[in-house]
Motif scaffolding. Structure first.
Motif, PDB file in Angstrom:
ATOM      1  N   ARG A   8      28.844  -5.978   0.352  1.00  0.00           N
ATOM      2  CA  ARG A   8      30.408  -5.835   0.995  1.00  0.00           C
ATOM      3  C   ARG A   8      30.317  -4.765   1.804  1.00  0.00           C
ATOM      4  N   ASN A   9      29.892  -3.847   1.656  1.00  0.00           N
ATOM      5  CA  ASN A   9      30.505  -2.588   1.744  1.00  0.00           C
ATOM      6  C   ASN A   9      29.817  -2.330   3.659  1.00  0.00           C
ATOM      7  N   LYS A  10      30.554  -1.762   4.422  1.00  0.00           N
ATOM      8  CA  LYS A  10      30.637  -1.383   5.193  1.00  0.00           C
ATOM      9  C   LYS A  10      28.898  -0.498   5.685  1.00  0.00           C
ATOM     10  N   ASP A  14       0.589  -1.387  -0.636  1.00  0.00           N
ATOM     11  CA  ASP A  14       0.140   0.449  -0.011  1.00  0.00           C
ATOM     12  C   ASP A  14       0.786   1.262  -0.536  1.00  0.00           C
ATOM     13  N   GLN A  15       2.169   1.465   0.431  1.00  0.00           N
ATOM     14  CA  GLN A  15       3.038   2.277   0.125  1.00  0.00           C
ATOM     15  C   GLN A  15       3.041   3.300  -1.362  1.00  0.00           C
ATOM     16  N   THR A  16       3.225   4.548  -1.719  1.00  0.00           N
ATOM     17  CA  THR A  16       3.993   4.505  -2.417  1.00  0.00           C
ATOM     18  C   THR A  16       4.148   5.183  -3.105  1.00  0.00           C
ATOM     19  N   GLU A  17       5.998   5.121  -2.533  1.00  0.00           N
ATOM     20  CA  GLU A  17       7.371   5.377  -2.972  1.00  0.00           C
ATOM     21  C   GLU A  17       7.716   4.089  -2.496  1.00  0.00           C
ATOM     22  N   PRO A  18       8.855   4.039  -4.092  1.00  0.00           N
ATOM     23  CA  PRO A  18       9.732   2.257  -3.712  1.00  0.00           C
ATOM     24  C   PRO A  18      10.329   2.784  -2.266  1.00  0.00           C
ATOM     25  N   PHE A  19      10.819   1.393  -1.942  1.00  0.00           N
ATOM     26  CA  PHE A  19      12.087   1.532  -0.313  1.00  0.00           C
ATOM     27  C   PHE A  19      13.069   1.780  -1.145  1.00  0.00           C
ATOM     28  N   ASN A  20      13.244   2.397   0.128  1.00  0.00           N
ATOM     29  CA  ASN A  20      15.635   2.851  -0.084  1.00  0.00           C
ATOM     30  C   ASN A  20      16.206   1.463   0.717  1.00  0.00           C
ATOM     31  N   ILE A  21      16.903   0.832  -0.368  1.00  0.00           N
ATOM     32  CA  ILE A  21      17.467  -0.208  -0.176  1.00  0.00           C
ATOM     33  C   ILE A  21      19.362   0.331   0.092  1.00  0.00           C
ATOM     34  N   PRO A  22      20.117  -0.114   1.040  1.00  0.00           N
ATOM     35  CA  PRO A  22      20.735   0.405   0.641  1.00  0.00           C
ATOM     36  C   PRO A  22      22.221  -0.196   0.343  1.00  0.00           C
ATOM     37  N   GLY A  23      22.903   1.176  -0.973  1.00  0.00           N
ATOM     38  CA  GLY A  23      23.172   0.932  -1.822  1.00  0.00           C
ATOM     39  C   GLY A  23      22.513  -0.264  -3.621  1.00  0.00           C
ATOM     40  N   CYS A  24      21.668  -0.298  -2.790  1.00  0.00           N
ATOM     41  CA  CYS A  24      20.756  -0.894  -4.219  1.00  0.00           C
ATOM     42  C   CYS A  24      19.410   0.383  -5.131  1.00  0.00           C
ATOM     43  N   LYS A  25      19.834  -0.269  -6.040  1.00  0.00           N
ATOM     44  CA  LYS A  25      18.011   0.218  -6.635  1.00  0.00           C
ATOM     45  C   LYS A  25      17.338   0.016  -5.269  1.00  0.00           C
ATOM     46  N   GLY A  66      27.076  -4.543   4.590  1.00  0.00           N
ATOM     47  CA  GLY A  66      27.624  -5.651   4.659  1.00  0.00           C
ATOM     48  C   GLY A  66      28.079  -5.919   6.508  1.00  0.00           C
ATOM     49  N   PRO A  67      27.181  -4.800   7.226  1.00  0.00           N
ATOM     50  CA  PRO A  67      27.170  -5.223   8.633  1.00  0.00           C
ATOM     51  C   PRO A  67      26.099  -6.393   8.264  1.00  0.00           C
ATOM     52  N   VAL A  68      24.970  -6.289   7.980  1.00  0.00           N
ATOM     53  CA  VAL A  68      23.588  -7.089   7.892  1.00  0.00           C
ATOM     54  C   VAL A  68      23.927  -8.589   7.245  1.00  0.00           C
ATOM     55  N   ALA A  69      24.948  -8.947   6.000  1.00  0.00           N
ATOM     56  CA  ALA A  69      25.832  -9.418   5.612  1.00  0.00           C
ATOM     57  C   ALA A  69      26.304 -10.465   6.789  1.00  0.00           C
ATOM     58  N   ASN A  70      26.712  -9.793   7.396  1.00  0.00           N
ATOM     59  CA  ASN A  70      27.928 -10.468   8.564  1.00  0.00           C
ATOM     60  C   ASN A  70      28.978 -11.354   7.873  1.00  0.00           C
TER      61      ASN A  70
END
Ligand SMILES: O=c1ccn([C@@H]2O[C@H](COP(=O)(O)OP(=O)(O)O[C@H]3O[C@H](CO)[C@@H](O)[C@H](O)[C@H]3O)[C@@H](O)[C@H]2O)c(=O)[nH]1
Length: 495
Positions: free
Chosen positions: A238-240, A175-186, A244-248
């Motif tokens: 892979r970026n800190k 139901d959101q109107t804006e895309p979700f920002n995923i750090p460093g990604c599309k 990166g921190p969640v991929a760990n």
């Protein structure tokens, strides 16, 4: 313990190979890439491999996949007993993800028992996405453990970022109107989120978040992509500063792991038919191991194919009932030839006899896609199908149905440039015959199709490099093996 290098009495004793235990969740889309990973570990990196399979419905295709890994004996496959779900308390409407998660949970005892009776304890454990609750077994055994994601980096990025989105987003994602920002990604559009994110009150959403939080407990993540395919997303993972921190841990890009083309994979009749068709003139239509369409959509697709006047091979499956999330899903193969044809418009088979073939339920997809007469693939965008299409140099009409397929379709159309798609998502709205006719003609005969074909052939060349001994995917798996040995030494030292 020595791994792969000579010990003092090396003239007598062979160096001990690393033994990997791989655990596959139910379903062909999971079993196929796990088996291929096993084969690659054995053939290219000198591992011994045992693949443990949590079975779904026994199907001929599944038996064939397992047999192909065992003859010649490349690796060992152990089928665990089918999990008993009576105690799992699943309602009649439980989603596929909830069911898979429950099956994997119930399989833990059987997996532990199977490991306990092995002659020697394995040296490393690799589970797939649905097996993250088994990572603790790696700890119990004191061995390194990895998660193999049989799909792409953008999916992984969304998955790993989902616990954060869970805190930040109010209301339903769709139901959101804006895309979700995923750090460093599309960014991810609300309509492209994966199935478990469609309803936040559903059990499958909780299972999905759990998996996201368990993945970082492993010693690294294996992805079924190659390095050049998703440069930006991989960098973010892979970026800190980003994911990166969640991929760990390290991200290993080891793909594409797909089944090889078999010299005798095509039956005589099918091969003869394909051999007679002009180069790149046939559209292959298939929706993976479980995807199916509504009865109404099936009729529109049939008309669209007929009106396009293009050659086709269509793997036809019985239409299914609409599931809760609005997609159509039918795990069973079901339906013999005549029963299946009854779902098509009257006279379809006769009118298209000279240009089309309708195959019931299941076909040798890899072998068909690699035939020189095939020039397009109308696909549900399951990741295995996607990779198989790319490796065969075949552009796609993206027809996502469920799971992470909407995300894959957007990736293929907007980033990779190897697919076109209907204006509206097929899971939302019936795609009419006129649009299908246009899409088919566009991919098979128009300039857009030629451009995409050239692009996908570039990718094919790129993939071929990635899997050579000097290539990035080979190197990535070699690096994983080295890291694994280091982890084993660290664990031993700590005890
Ligand atoms: O008639 C058929 C149909 C399928 N296949 C093979 O079965 C596999 C199907 O895999 P995939 O294309 O990934 O589809 P699914 O089986 O739907 O895969 C599930 O698992 C994938 C990997 O996690 C996800 O990307 C998908 O969205 C999810 O639905 C492929 O290797 C196909 O070649 C055949 O050989 N013949």
């Amino acid at each position: 313990m020595d791994f792969d290098h000579s010990s003092s009495n090396s003239s007598i004793e062979k160096p001990k190979k690393l033994h990997a235990a791989l655990l596959s969740s139910p379903g062909m889309g999971h079993l196929i890439p796990i088996i291929e990973l096993g084969k690659r570990l054995v053939a290219d990196h000198g591992f011994e491999v045992t693949v443990f399979v949590v079975p779904s419905q026994a199907s001929l295709a599944e038996v064939e996949i397992i047999d192909s890994a065992m003859t010649p004996m490349i690796l060992e496959v152990v089928e665990l007993p089918a999990p008993d779900l009576t105690a799992a308390g699943l309602g009649p409407n439980a989603s596929m993800v909830t069911r898979l998660a429950a099956m994997m949970r119930e399989a833990r005892l059987a997996f532990r028992s199977a490991l306990a009776v092995m002659e020697a304890r394995p040296d490393v454990l690799i589970v797939d996405l649905f097996g993250t609750e088994h990572l603790c077994i790696g700890d119990e055994l004191g061995i390194p453990k990895y998660v193999y994601i049989a799909t792409n980096a953008w999916f992984l990025a969304l998955l790993l970022h989902s616990p954060t989105l869970d805190k930040e987003v109010n209301g339903e994602y769709v139901d959101q109107t804006e895309p979700f920002n995923i750090p460093g990604c599309k960014p991810v559009r609300p309509e492209d989120v994966v199935d478990p994110m469609l309803d936040r009150s559903d059990q499958q959403y909780r299972e999905y978040l759990r998996m996201a939080s368990e993945i970082p407990m492993g010693d690294g993540i294996l992805l079924n992509v190659w390095e050049d395919l998703q440069v930006e997303t991989l960098a973010a993972l892979r970026n800190k500063e980003f994911l990166g921190p969640v991929a760990n841990g390290p991200i290993y890009t080891i793909g594409p792991l797909i089944r090889p083309v078999r010299p005798a994979g095509l039956e005589k009749e099918l091969l003869e038919w394909l051999d007679k068709q002009p180069s790149e003139s046939v559209l292959f239509v298939s929706f993976g191991s479980g995807g199916t369409l509504s009865a109404e959509q099936l009729v529109e697709l049939a008309w669209g194919l007929e009106l396009s006047r293009q050659r086709f091979i269509w793997v036809l499956r019985k239409p299914a009932v609409k599931s809760l999330d609005g997609s159509f899903f039918n795990v069973g193969k079901g339906g013999g030839g005549d029963e299946l044809l009854s779902f098509l418009p009257d006279g379809f088979e006769v009118r298209t006899r000279n240009v089309g073939l309708v195959l019931p339920s299941w076909a040798p997809q890899v072998d068909i896609l690699s035939h020189p007469s095939v020039g397009g693939f109308l696909s549900h965008c399951g990741w295995n199908s996607t990779l198989e299409s790319m490796v065969s140099g075949v552009p796609m009409i993206a027809w996502p149905l469920y799971a992470e397929q909407r995300l894959n379709a957007t990736l293929l159309v907007e980033e990779t440039g190897v697919a076109i798609r209907p204006k509206e998502l097929p899971s939302k709205k019936i795609v009419r015959r006129e649009e299908i006719e246009k899409l088919v003609r566009m991919i098979m005969v128009e300039q857009k199709g030629h451009t995409m074909r050239a692009r996908v052939k570039e990718l094919k060349t790129n993939v071929e490099k990635a899997v050579t001994k000097e290539g990035t995917s080979y190197e990535s798996l070699r690096k994983m093996k080295d890291d694994c040995k280091t982890r084993i030494h660290q664990i031993k030292k700590a005890h």
